[in-house]
Design an enzyme around this catalytic site. Sequence first.
Site, PDB file in Angstrom:
ATOM      1  N   GLU A   1       0.819  -1.209   0.000  1.00 56.59           N
ATOM      2  CA  GLU A   1       0.000   0.000   0.000  1.00 56.59           C
ATOM      3  C   GLU A   1       0.855   1.262   0.000  1.00 56.59           C
ATOM      4  O   GLU A   1       0.516   2.247  -0.651  1.00 56.59           O
ATOM      5  CB  GLU A   1      -0.954  -0.009   1.201  1.00 56.59           C
ATOM      6  CG  GLU A   1      -1.997  -1.116   1.185  1.00 56.59           C
ATOM      7  CD  GLU A   1      -2.930  -1.058  -0.015  1.00 56.59           C
ATOM      8  OE1 GLU A   1      -2.993   0.001  -0.692  1.00 56.59           O
ATOM      9  OE2 GLU A   1      -3.607  -2.068  -0.285  1.00 56.59           O
TER      10      GLU A   1
ATOM     11  N   TYR B   1      -5.310   6.411   4.649  1.00 58.54           N
ATOM     12  CA  TYR B   1      -5.626   5.386   3.659  1.00 58.54           C
ATOM     13  C   TYR B   1      -4.897   4.079   3.957  1.00 58.54           C
ATOM     14  O   TYR B   1      -5.508   3.003   3.989  1.00 58.54           O
ATOM     15  CB  TYR B   1      -5.275   5.841   2.238  1.00 58.54           C
ATOM     16  CG  TYR B   1      -5.291   4.648   1.306  1.00 58.54           C
ATOM     17  CD1 TYR B   1      -6.499   4.058   0.939  1.00 58.54           C
ATOM     18  CD2 TYR B   1      -4.099   4.042   0.892  1.00 58.54           C
ATOM     19  CE1 TYR B   1      -6.526   2.909   0.155  1.00 58.54           C
ATOM     20  CE2 TYR B   1      -4.116   2.909   0.110  1.00 58.54           C
ATOM     21  CZ  TYR B   1      -5.331   2.338  -0.252  1.00 58.54           C
ATOM     22  OH  TYR B   1      -5.355   1.198  -1.012  1.00 58.54           O
TER      23      TYR B   1
ATOM     24  N   ASP C   1      -9.334   4.988  -1.316  1.00 58.83           N
ATOM     25  CA  ASP C   1      -8.306   5.378  -2.276  1.00 58.83           C
ATOM     26  C   ASP C   1      -8.979   6.147  -3.408  1.00 58.83           C
ATOM     27  O   ASP C   1     -10.195   6.372  -3.405  1.00 58.83           O
ATOM     28  CB  ASP C   1      -7.543   4.154  -2.783  1.00 58.83           C
ATOM     29  CG  ASP C   1      -8.301   3.390  -3.866  1.00 58.83           C
ATOM     30  OD1 ASP C   1      -9.554   3.392  -3.832  1.00 58.83           O
ATOM     31  OD2 ASP C   1      -7.650   2.789  -4.729  1.00 58.83           O
TER      32      ASP C   1
END
Length: 301
Positions: free
Chosen positions: A27, A110, A128
């Site tokens: 991520e 996030y 996202d």
Amino acid sequence: MRWYDHNGRDLPMRSPSVSAWGTLVFEVMSHQTPIPRVQPIWLQWMDRWPTPADLAKASPAEVLVAWDRLGYPSRALRLRECAVVIADSYGGVVPSSYEELLALPGIGPYTASAVASFSYHLPVPVLDTNIRRVLGRIVDGVERPAASTPSRTELARATALVPSDGDEAAAWNVSVMELGALVCTARSPLCQACPVSEVCAWRAAGYPAAPGKKKTQAWAGTDRQARGRVMAALRAAHQEGQAPSVLRASDEAAAGISMAQALKAATLPDADPAQAQRVVDGLLRDGLVSLSEDGCLHLPH
């Protein structure tokens, strides 16, 4: 979610066997970077540093070289800092709560929510760019969100849509994300292939365009491009270790380049004459480059 079961990409980063650490690394890497560029680097990192403790032992120079050309190399250093904290404060195990994840170095809302959802199956929204666009179109009837970061209203709406069951919540988040990546794209959405087109408010409204032109990040001629050229030169010097400008402050010190070489690398065609020095100064300030006593630059170690 049924659409995703038949259409989702078979990506190694989404395998059920991927650890929370693997998800966290992916991520961070994929922030503002396309998955095709991330995947080979992620695979190399997970083979080399499969746990936070492994990465915590690596030097900043090793980490920056392994980051290669993913861009925004400060993310690599923050990942290493994150690994050190996890190894020292959490026994080498990525924490499972959103609050603890958010407190880690370099981890924003996030990434914290993505790890909480995908690895620990907590019923939290993952917002996202793709998910924000999909929900904005289907629910709000807008082409794209107005703000660069989610508003309280947007977060509340997304939270209300997430299934209360953790397993379903994880499946929901990845399904909506994939729909945005493959079908409900930013520029040319494939509405005829969308499984929820019949309930899409944006489609029902006739696809109204968002006010103003979406801002895009330039690359050619920018400080980012110049910084990338300097970092590439330093990575090459570190790996080769044979250039005339090699500097070895100790047996473990990384090879470096001269200030003149760095400024040359940072000089772009038709650029502002002050750009090269500004770029080198910025890299030093950000801790991505170290300056030796004799004026050579090298990756931090």
